[in-house]
Design an enzyme around this catalytic site. Sequence first.
Site, PDB file in Angstrom:
ATOM      1  N   SER A 113       0.816  -1.301  -0.047  1.00  0.00           N
ATOM      2  CA  SER A 113      -0.039   0.180   0.111  1.00  0.00           C
ATOM      3  C   SER A 113       0.897   1.213  -0.010  1.00  0.00           C
ATOM      4  CB  SER A 113      -0.985   0.112   1.099  1.00  0.00           C
ATOM      5  OG  SER A 113      -1.395   1.193   1.593  1.00  0.00           O
ATOM      6  N   TYR A 137      -1.964   5.386  -4.143  1.00  0.00           N
ATOM      7  CA  TYR A 137      -3.226   6.429  -3.854  1.00  0.00           C
ATOM      8  C   TYR A 137      -2.122   7.747  -4.665  1.00  0.00           C
ATOM      9  CZ  TYR A 137      -5.981   4.059  -0.461  1.00  0.00           C
ATOM     10  OH  TYR A 137      -6.719   3.193   0.179  1.00  0.00           O
ATOM     11  N   THR A 163      -5.656   2.811  -7.011  1.00  0.00           N
ATOM     12  CA  THR A 163      -6.857   2.517  -6.236  1.00  0.00           C
ATOM     13  C   THR A 163      -7.773   3.781  -6.633  1.00  0.00           C
ATOM     14  OG1 THR A 163      -6.032   1.303  -4.655  1.00  0.00           O
ATOM     15  CG2 THR A 163      -7.960   2.456  -4.281  1.00  0.00           C
ATOM     16  N   LYS A 245      -8.113  -0.647  -9.363  1.00  0.00           N
ATOM     17  CA  LYS A 245      -8.629  -1.215  -8.172  1.00  0.00           C
ATOM     18  C   LYS A 245      -9.950  -0.358  -7.684  1.00  0.00           C
ATOM     19  CE  LYS A 245      -7.758  -2.934  -3.742  1.00  0.00           C
ATOM     20  NZ  LYS A 245      -8.015  -1.978  -2.547  1.00  0.00           N
ATOM     21  N   HIS A 269     -13.580  -2.052  -1.421  1.00  0.00           N
ATOM     22  CA  HIS A 269     -12.590  -1.715  -0.577  1.00  0.00           C
ATOM     23  C   HIS A 269     -12.986  -2.173   0.906  1.00  0.00           C
ATOM     24  CE1 HIS A 269      -9.503   1.615  -0.504  1.00  0.00           C
ATOM     25  NE2 HIS A 269      -9.324   1.262   1.008  1.00  0.00           N
TER      26      HIS A 269
END
Length: 373
Positions: A113, A137, A163, A245, A269
Amino acid sequence: MVEKESKNRRLSINEWESEAGGVIEKKAFDYIARGSGEESTLRANREAFSQYQISHRVLRDVSKVDTSLKLLGHTLPSPVLFAPIGVQAIAHPEGELASSRAAASMDLPFITSTVSSYSMEEVAAQMGETPRWFQLYYAGNELVAESMIKRAESAGYSAIVLTVDTPIMGFRESDQINNYSPIGEGIGSGNYFSDPVFQNLLGKPISEDKESALKKQLELFENPSLTWEAIDRIRQYTDLPILLKGVVHPEDAKLALQYKVDGLVVSNHGGRQLDHGVATLDVLEEICNVVDGEIPVLIDSGIRRGGDIFKALALGASAVLIGRPFMYGLALDGEEGARKAVQQILKEFEVSMALAGTATIGDIKKTFLVRKK
Ligand SMILES: Cc1cc2nc3c(=O)[nH]c(=O)nc-3n(C[C@H](O)[C@H](O)[C@H](O)COP(=O)(O)O)c2cc1C
Protein backbone atom coordinates in the site's frame (compact mmCIF):
# COMPACT_ATOMS: atom_id res chain seq x y z
CA MET A 1 0.59 -25.32 25.71
CA VAL A 2 -3.00 -24.27 26.12
CA GLU A 3 -2.34 -21.33 23.81
CA LYS A 4 -0.83 -23.63 21.17
CA GLU A 5 -3.81 -25.97 21.27
CA SER A 6 -6.14 -23.05 20.79
CA LYS A 7 -4.10 -21.89 17.76
CA ASN A 8 -4.33 -25.34 16.24
CA ARG A 9 -8.07 -25.40 16.61
CA ARG A 10 -8.52 -22.10 14.82
CA LEU A 11 -10.06 -22.93 11.47
CA SER A 12 -12.65 -20.62 9.97
CA ILE A 13 -11.70 -17.02 9.38
CA ASN A 14 -14.53 -16.01 11.72
CA GLU A 15 -12.57 -17.61 14.55
CA TRP A 16 -9.39 -15.82 13.49
CA GLU A 17 -11.35 -12.60 13.48
CA SER A 18 -12.83 -12.99 16.94
CA GLU A 19 -9.52 -14.11 18.44
CA ALA A 20 -7.72 -11.18 16.84
CA GLY A 21 -10.28 -8.92 18.51
CA GLY A 22 -8.98 -10.21 21.84
CA VAL A 23 -5.28 -9.50 21.27
CA ILE A 24 -5.03 -6.06 19.70
CA GLU A 25 -6.36 -2.75 20.91
CA LYS A 26 -10.07 -2.31 20.28
CA LYS A 27 -9.57 0.81 18.17
CA ALA A 28 -7.06 -1.03 15.93
CA PHE A 29 -9.35 -4.03 15.60
CA ASP A 30 -12.31 -1.80 14.72
CA TYR A 31 -10.19 0.00 12.12
CA ILE A 32 -9.44 -3.32 10.45
CA ALA A 33 -12.71 -5.18 10.81
CA ARG A 34 -15.45 -2.59 10.52
CA GLY A 35 -16.91 -0.84 7.49
CA SER A 36 -18.30 2.53 6.56
CA GLY A 37 -21.68 4.00 7.50
CA GLU A 38 -24.20 1.42 8.61
CA GLU A 39 -22.00 -1.28 7.06
CA SER A 40 -24.52 -2.13 4.38
CA THR A 41 -21.77 -2.70 1.78
CA LEU A 42 -19.74 -4.77 4.24
CA ARG A 43 -22.71 -7.09 4.78
CA ALA A 44 -23.70 -7.12 1.10
CA ASN A 45 -20.27 -8.45 0.16
CA ARG A 46 -20.73 -11.57 2.26
CA GLU A 47 -24.41 -11.99 1.37
CA ALA A 48 -23.59 -11.97 -2.34
CA PHE A 49 -21.38 -15.02 -1.94
CA SER A 50 -24.14 -16.89 -0.14
CA GLN A 51 -26.53 -16.24 -3.04
CA TYR A 52 -24.66 -18.80 -5.11
CA GLN A 53 -24.37 -22.51 -4.49
CA ILE A 54 -21.97 -24.89 -6.20
CA SER A 55 -23.48 -27.74 -8.17
CA HIS A 56 -20.75 -30.36 -8.23
CA ARG A 57 -19.98 -32.83 -10.99
CA VAL A 58 -19.08 -36.44 -10.30
CA LEU A 59 -16.78 -39.19 -11.55
CA ARG A 60 -14.12 -36.87 -12.89
CA ASP A 61 -10.53 -37.65 -12.01
CA VAL A 62 -9.59 -35.22 -9.25
CA SER A 63 -6.65 -37.22 -7.90
CA LYS A 64 -4.47 -34.27 -8.83
CA VAL A 65 -5.87 -30.78 -8.37
CA ASP A 66 -3.81 -28.08 -10.02
CA THR A 67 -4.60 -24.62 -8.62
CA SER A 68 -1.88 -22.83 -10.61
CA LEU A 69 -2.48 -20.17 -13.23
CA LYS A 70 -0.79 -17.48 -15.29
CA LEU A 71 -1.47 -13.84 -14.47
CA LEU A 72 0.15 -10.81 -16.10
CA GLY A 73 3.30 -12.74 -16.93
CA HIS A 74 3.60 -14.51 -13.58
CA THR A 75 2.92 -18.16 -12.84
CA LEU A 76 1.11 -18.31 -9.51
CA PRO A 77 0.52 -21.43 -7.40
CA SER A 78 -3.03 -20.28 -6.58
CA PRO A 79 -5.35 -17.52 -7.81
CA VAL A 80 -4.74 -15.45 -4.69
CA LEU A 81 -2.89 -12.22 -3.94
CA PHE A 82 -2.43 -10.31 -0.69
CA ALA A 83 -4.61 -7.19 -0.94
CA PRO A 84 -2.99 -3.80 -0.36
CA ILE A 85 -3.61 -2.91 3.25
CA GLY A 86 -2.11 0.18 4.80
CA VAL A 87 -0.90 0.82 8.36
CA GLN A 88 -0.25 -2.86 9.09
CA ALA A 89 1.84 -2.00 12.15
CA ILE A 90 -1.46 -1.48 13.99
CA ALA A 91 -1.88 -5.26 13.88
CA HIS A 92 1.72 -6.28 14.58
CA PRO A 93 4.94 -4.30 15.06
CA GLU A 94 6.51 -5.98 12.03
CA GLY A 95 3.51 -5.03 9.88
CA GLU A 96 4.08 -5.40 6.14
CA LEU A 97 7.53 -6.90 6.70
CA ALA A 98 5.90 -9.95 8.29
CA SER A 99 2.94 -10.24 5.91
CA SER A 100 5.09 -9.82 2.78
CA ARG A 101 7.38 -12.60 4.04
CA ALA A 102 4.29 -14.75 4.56
CA ALA A 103 3.21 -14.06 0.97
CA ALA A 104 6.70 -14.79 -0.37
CA SER A 105 6.86 -18.08 1.56
CA MET A 106 3.80 -19.20 -0.42
CA ASP A 107 4.96 -17.64 -3.73
CA LEU A 108 1.88 -15.41 -3.68
CA PRO A 109 2.09 -11.79 -4.86
CA PHE A 110 1.96 -9.08 -2.25
CA ILE A 111 0.52 -5.64 -3.00
CA THR A 112 2.22 -2.93 -0.97
CA SER A 113 0.00 0.00 0.00
CA THR A 114 0.98 3.65 -0.48
CA VAL A 115 0.21 4.08 3.22
CA SER A 116 2.21 1.11 4.43
CA SER A 117 3.95 1.37 7.79
CA TYR A 118 7.25 0.38 6.17
CA SER A 119 8.63 1.70 2.91
CA MET A 120 8.11 -0.12 -0.37
CA GLU A 121 11.87 -0.78 -0.53
CA GLU A 122 11.90 -2.39 2.93
CA VAL A 123 8.96 -4.57 1.93
CA ALA A 124 10.60 -5.51 -1.38
CA ALA A 125 13.71 -6.62 0.49
CA GLN A 126 11.66 -9.30 2.29
CA MET A 127 10.37 -10.91 -0.84
CA GLY A 128 13.25 -12.21 -2.94
CA GLU A 129 11.96 -12.95 -6.45
CA THR A 130 8.30 -13.27 -5.47
CA PRO A 131 6.11 -10.88 -7.45
CA ARG A 132 5.06 -7.69 -5.74
CA TRP A 133 2.82 -4.91 -6.99
CA PHE A 134 2.61 -1.35 -5.73
CA GLN A 135 -0.76 0.14 -4.83
CA LEU A 136 -0.88 3.81 -5.62
CA TYR A 137 -2.97 6.50 -4.00
CA TYR A 138 -2.12 9.14 -6.56
CA ALA A 139 -0.62 11.94 -4.50
CA GLY A 140 -2.00 15.47 -4.82
CA ASN A 141 1.50 16.58 -5.81
CA GLU A 142 2.58 15.39 -9.25
CA LEU A 143 6.27 15.16 -8.40
CA VAL A 144 5.59 13.00 -5.34
CA ALA A 145 3.33 10.72 -7.40
CA GLU A 146 6.02 10.44 -10.08
CA SER A 147 8.66 9.69 -7.46
CA MET A 148 6.63 6.90 -5.85
CA ILE A 149 5.88 5.27 -9.20
CA LYS A 150 9.54 5.34 -10.21
CA ARG A 151 10.66 4.06 -6.80
CA ALA A 152 8.27 1.13 -7.19
CA GLU A 153 9.77 0.24 -10.54
CA SER A 154 13.33 0.49 -9.16
CA ALA A 155 12.42 -1.70 -6.17
CA GLY A 156 11.29 -4.51 -8.47
CA TYR A 157 7.55 -4.06 -8.29
CA SER A 158 5.96 -5.50 -11.41
CA ALA A 159 2.66 -3.59 -11.58
CA ILE A 160 1.04 -0.37 -10.40
CA VAL A 161 -2.39 -0.81 -8.84
CA LEU A 162 -4.13 2.55 -8.90
CA THR A 163 -6.88 2.63 -6.28
CA VAL A 164 -9.80 4.65 -7.60
CA ASP A 165 -12.57 4.18 -5.05
CA THR A 166 -11.03 6.57 -2.51
CA PRO A 167 -11.33 10.16 -3.76
CA ILE A 168 -11.93 10.92 -0.08
CA MET A 169 -12.01 8.63 2.94
CA GLY A 170 -15.24 6.78 3.65
CA PHE A 171 -17.20 7.72 6.74
CA ARG A 172 -16.27 5.06 9.25
CA GLU A 173 -18.36 5.49 12.35
CA SER A 174 -16.29 3.26 14.61
CA ASP A 175 -13.15 5.30 13.87
CA GLN A 176 -15.08 8.47 14.70
CA ILE A 177 -16.32 6.98 17.96
CA ASN A 178 -12.82 5.74 18.83
CA ASN A 179 -11.35 9.05 17.66
CA TYR A 180 -8.78 7.00 15.78
CA SER A 181 -6.83 7.63 12.59
CA PRO A 182 -3.70 5.49 12.25
CA ILE A 183 -2.68 7.40 9.13
CA GLY A 184 -3.11 10.64 11.07
CA GLU A 185 -0.89 9.19 13.80
CA GLY A 186 1.92 8.51 11.31
CA ILE A 187 1.55 4.72 11.19
CA GLY A 188 1.12 4.86 7.39
CA SER A 189 4.09 7.07 6.56
CA GLY A 190 6.63 4.46 5.41
CA ASN A 191 6.54 5.60 1.80
CA TYR A 192 6.01 9.32 2.29
CA PHE A 193 8.66 9.90 4.92
CA SER A 194 11.29 7.99 2.92
CA ASP A 195 10.53 9.85 -0.29
CA PRO A 196 13.20 12.39 -1.27
CA VAL A 197 10.78 14.50 -3.30
CA PHE A 198 8.33 14.61 -0.40
CA GLN A 199 11.15 15.51 1.99
CA ASN A 200 12.05 18.46 -0.25
CA LEU A 201 8.56 19.91 0.19
CA LEU A 202 9.11 20.26 3.93
CA GLY A 203 10.56 23.28 5.67
CA LYS A 204 12.44 21.18 8.23
CA PRO A 205 13.77 17.60 8.29
CA ILE A 206 11.18 15.07 9.46
CA SER A 207 13.30 14.22 12.50
CA GLU A 208 12.92 17.84 13.65
CA ASP A 209 9.27 18.42 12.82
CA LYS A 210 7.29 15.23 12.38
CA GLU A 211 3.97 16.99 12.91
CA SER A 212 4.39 19.25 9.86
CA ALA A 213 5.54 16.29 7.78
CA LEU A 214 2.44 14.37 8.74
CA LYS A 215 0.25 17.36 7.98
CA LYS A 216 1.81 17.56 4.54
CA GLN A 217 1.28 13.85 3.93
CA LEU A 218 -2.39 14.14 4.87
CA GLU A 219 -2.77 17.16 2.61
CA LEU A 220 -1.38 15.20 -0.37
CA PHE A 221 -2.95 11.86 0.42
CA GLU A 222 -6.56 12.64 -0.52
CA ASN A 223 -6.76 13.67 -4.15
CA PRO A 224 -10.44 14.10 -5.01
CA SER A 225 -9.84 15.90 -8.30
CA LEU A 226 -8.17 12.86 -9.90
CA THR A 227 -9.61 11.85 -13.29
CA TRP A 228 -9.03 9.24 -15.98
CA GLU A 229 -6.12 11.13 -17.49
CA ALA A 230 -4.06 10.11 -14.44
CA ILE A 231 -3.57 6.81 -16.27
CA ASP A 232 -1.76 8.56 -19.11
CA ARG A 233 0.43 10.34 -16.59
CA ILE A 234 1.38 7.08 -14.86
CA ARG A 235 2.28 5.73 -18.27
CA GLN A 236 4.69 8.63 -18.80
CA TYR A 237 6.58 7.55 -15.69
CA THR A 238 6.66 3.79 -16.09
CA ASP A 239 6.18 0.90 -18.52
CA LEU A 240 4.78 -1.31 -15.76
CA PRO A 241 1.28 -2.72 -16.23
CA ILE A 242 -1.42 -0.58 -14.62
CA LEU A 243 -4.42 -2.06 -12.85
CA LEU A 244 -7.39 -0.11 -11.55
CA LYS A 245 -8.67 -1.17 -8.14
CA GLY A 246 -12.12 -0.16 -7.03
CA VAL A 247 -14.14 -0.48 -10.23
CA VAL A 248 -17.71 -1.78 -9.88
CA HIS A 249 -19.60 -0.08 -12.72
CA PRO A 250 -19.63 -1.67 -16.20
CA GLU A 251 -19.33 1.78 -17.81
CA ASP A 252 -16.06 2.27 -15.92
CA ALA A 253 -14.87 -1.09 -17.17
CA LYS A 254 -15.51 0.18 -20.72
CA LEU A 255 -13.56 3.35 -20.02
CA ALA A 256 -10.74 1.33 -18.51
CA LEU A 257 -10.43 -0.56 -21.79
CA GLN A 258 -10.40 2.72 -23.71
CA TYR A 259 -7.60 3.96 -21.47
CA LYS A 260 -5.82 0.66 -22.09
CA VAL A 261 -5.34 -0.36 -18.49
CA ASP A 262 -3.85 -3.81 -18.05
CA GLY A 263 -6.20 -5.20 -15.43
CA LEU A 264 -9.10 -4.45 -13.11
CA VAL A 265 -9.75 -5.21 -9.49
CA VAL A 266 -13.48 -5.24 -8.86
CA SER A 267 -13.53 -3.93 -5.32
CA ASN A 268 -15.48 -1.76 -2.93
CA HIS A 269 -12.56 -1.57 -0.52
CA GLY A 270 -14.05 -4.29 1.66
CA GLY A 271 -17.08 -2.11 2.46
CA ARG A 272 -14.95 0.70 3.86
CA GLN A 273 -15.74 3.39 1.31
CA LEU A 274 -19.20 3.95 -0.22
CA ASP A 275 -21.89 2.60 2.07
CA HIS A 276 -25.01 1.15 0.37
CA GLY A 277 -22.69 0.17 -2.45
CA VAL A 278 -23.08 -2.88 -4.66
CA ALA A 279 -21.49 -6.15 -3.62
CA THR A 280 -18.52 -6.92 -5.81
CA LEU A 281 -19.66 -10.46 -6.67
CA ASP A 282 -22.97 -9.06 -7.93
CA VAL A 283 -21.27 -6.95 -10.60
CA LEU A 284 -18.43 -9.29 -11.48
CA GLU A 285 -20.10 -11.17 -14.30
CA GLU A 286 -21.28 -8.02 -16.09
CA ILE A 287 -17.83 -6.50 -15.85
CA CYS A 288 -16.27 -9.67 -17.21
CA ASN A 289 -18.75 -9.55 -20.09
CA VAL A 290 -17.69 -5.98 -20.91
CA VAL A 291 -14.01 -6.85 -20.69
CA ASP A 292 -14.53 -9.99 -22.75
CA GLY A 293 -11.17 -11.52 -21.87
CA GLU A 294 -9.09 -8.55 -23.04
CA ILE A 295 -7.52 -7.98 -19.62
CA PRO A 296 -7.59 -9.90 -16.34
CA VAL A 297 -10.39 -9.08 -13.91
CA LEU A 298 -9.59 -9.64 -10.25
CA ILE A 299 -11.98 -9.27 -7.36
CA ASP A 300 -11.91 -8.66 -3.63
CA SER A 301 -14.22 -7.70 -0.76
CA GLY A 302 -15.64 -10.40 1.44
CA ILE A 303 -13.58 -13.43 0.44
CA ARG A 304 -13.35 -15.63 3.53
CA ARG A 305 -13.67 -19.19 2.25
CA GLY A 306 -12.21 -21.41 -0.43
CA GLY A 307 -15.71 -21.73 -1.88
CA ASP A 308 -15.81 -17.95 -2.33
CA ILE A 309 -12.75 -18.14 -4.58
CA PHE A 310 -14.42 -20.92 -6.57
CA LYS A 311 -17.55 -18.78 -7.07
CA ALA A 312 -15.55 -15.72 -8.11
CA LEU A 313 -13.59 -17.70 -10.68
CA ALA A 314 -16.77 -19.35 -11.96
CA LEU A 315 -18.23 -15.89 -12.60
CA GLY A 316 -15.17 -14.86 -14.60
CA ALA A 317 -12.51 -13.57 -12.19
CA SER A 318 -8.90 -14.45 -12.98
CA ALA A 319 -7.85 -14.27 -9.32
CA VAL A 320 -8.87 -12.83 -5.97
CA LEU A 321 -7.34 -10.53 -3.40
CA ILE A 322 -7.60 -11.46 0.25
CA GLY A 323 -7.64 -8.61 2.75
CA ARG A 324 -8.74 -8.78 6.37
CA PRO A 325 -8.14 -12.53 6.87
CA PHE A 326 -4.37 -12.15 6.68
CA MET A 327 -4.57 -9.10 8.95
CA TYR A 328 -6.25 -11.25 11.62
CA GLY A 329 -3.48 -13.81 11.27
CA LEU A 330 -0.87 -11.06 11.43
CA ALA A 331 -2.43 -9.69 14.62
CA LEU A 332 -2.39 -13.11 16.25
CA ASP A 333 0.96 -14.57 15.19
CA GLY A 334 2.85 -12.17 12.91
CA GLU A 335 4.27 -13.77 9.77
CA GLU A 336 3.19 -17.27 10.76
CA GLY A 337 -0.33 -16.15 11.49
CA ALA A 338 -0.70 -14.31 8.18
CA ARG A 339 0.55 -17.40 6.37
CA LYS A 340 -1.72 -19.81 8.23
CA ALA A 341 -4.84 -17.72 7.70
CA VAL A 342 -4.28 -17.62 3.95
CA GLN A 343 -3.21 -21.28 3.83
CA GLN A 344 -6.48 -22.18 5.48
CA ILE A 345 -8.43 -20.48 2.69
CA LEU A 346 -6.18 -22.05 0.02
CA LYS A 347 -6.68 -25.51 1.48
CA GLU A 348 -10.43 -25.01 1.42
CA PHE A 349 -10.20 -23.85 -2.19
CA GLU A 350 -8.34 -26.99 -3.19
CA VAL A 351 -10.92 -29.15 -1.45
CA SER A 352 -13.74 -27.19 -3.10
CA MET A 353 -12.16 -27.74 -6.52
CA ALA A 354 -11.80 -31.50 -5.95
CA LEU A 355 -15.30 -31.96 -4.56
CA ALA A 356 -16.82 -29.86 -7.35
CA GLY A 357 -15.10 -32.10 -9.91
CA THR A 358 -12.66 -29.52 -11.25
CA ALA A 359 -9.02 -30.56 -11.58
CA THR A 360 -7.69 -27.32 -13.06
CA ILE A 361 -8.49 -23.64 -12.79
CA GLY A 362 -9.64 -23.70 -16.42
CA ASP A 363 -12.32 -26.27 -15.50
CA ILE A 364 -14.10 -23.83 -13.18
CA LYS A 365 -17.06 -22.45 -15.12
CA LYS A 366 -20.33 -20.70 -14.47
CA THR A 367 -22.18 -23.96 -15.17
CA PHE A 368 -21.10 -25.09 -11.69
CA LEU A 369 -23.12 -22.35 -10.01
CA VAL A 370 -26.77 -22.18 -9.13
CA ARG A 371 -28.22 -18.86 -8.01
CA LYS A 372 -30.64 -19.13 -5.12
CA LYS A 373 -34.17 -18.11 -6.02
C1 LIG B 1 -7.30 -2.03 7.49
C2 LIG B 1 -7.46 -1.93 5.99
C3 LIG B 1 -6.64 -1.04 5.30
C4 LIG B 1 -6.73 -0.95 3.90
N1 LIG B 1 -5.86 -0.14 3.23
C5 LIG B 1 -5.92 -0.07 1.88
C6 LIG B 1 -4.98 0.69 1.16
O1 LIG B 1 -4.09 1.31 1.74
N2 LIG B 1 -5.09 0.73 -0.19
C7 LIG B 1 -6.07 0.05 -0.86
O2 LIG B 1 -6.13 0.11 -2.08
N3 LIG B 1 -6.97 -0.72 -0.19
C8 LIG B 1 -6.91 -0.80 1.15
N4 LIG B 1 -7.79 -1.60 1.82
C9 LIG B 1 -8.77 -2.41 1.06
C10 LIG B 1 -8.17 -3.77 0.68
O3 LIG B 1 -7.18 -3.65 -0.30
C11 LIG B 1 -9.25 -4.71 0.10
O4 LIG B 1 -9.90 -4.07 -0.96
C12 LIG B 1 -10.27 -5.16 1.12
O5 LIG B 1 -9.68 -5.40 2.37
C13 LIG B 1 -10.91 -6.44 0.60
O6 LIG B 1 -11.92 -6.84 1.40
P1 LIG B 1 -11.78 -7.98 2.54
O7 LIG B 1 -11.02 -7.36 3.64
O8 LIG B 1 -13.21 -8.21 2.87
O9 LIG B 1 -11.09 -9.18 1.95
C14 LIG B 1 -7.69 -1.73 3.21
C15 LIG B 1 -8.50 -2.61 3.91
C16 LIG B 1 -8.39 -2.73 5.29
C17 LIG B 1 -9.25 -3.74 6.00
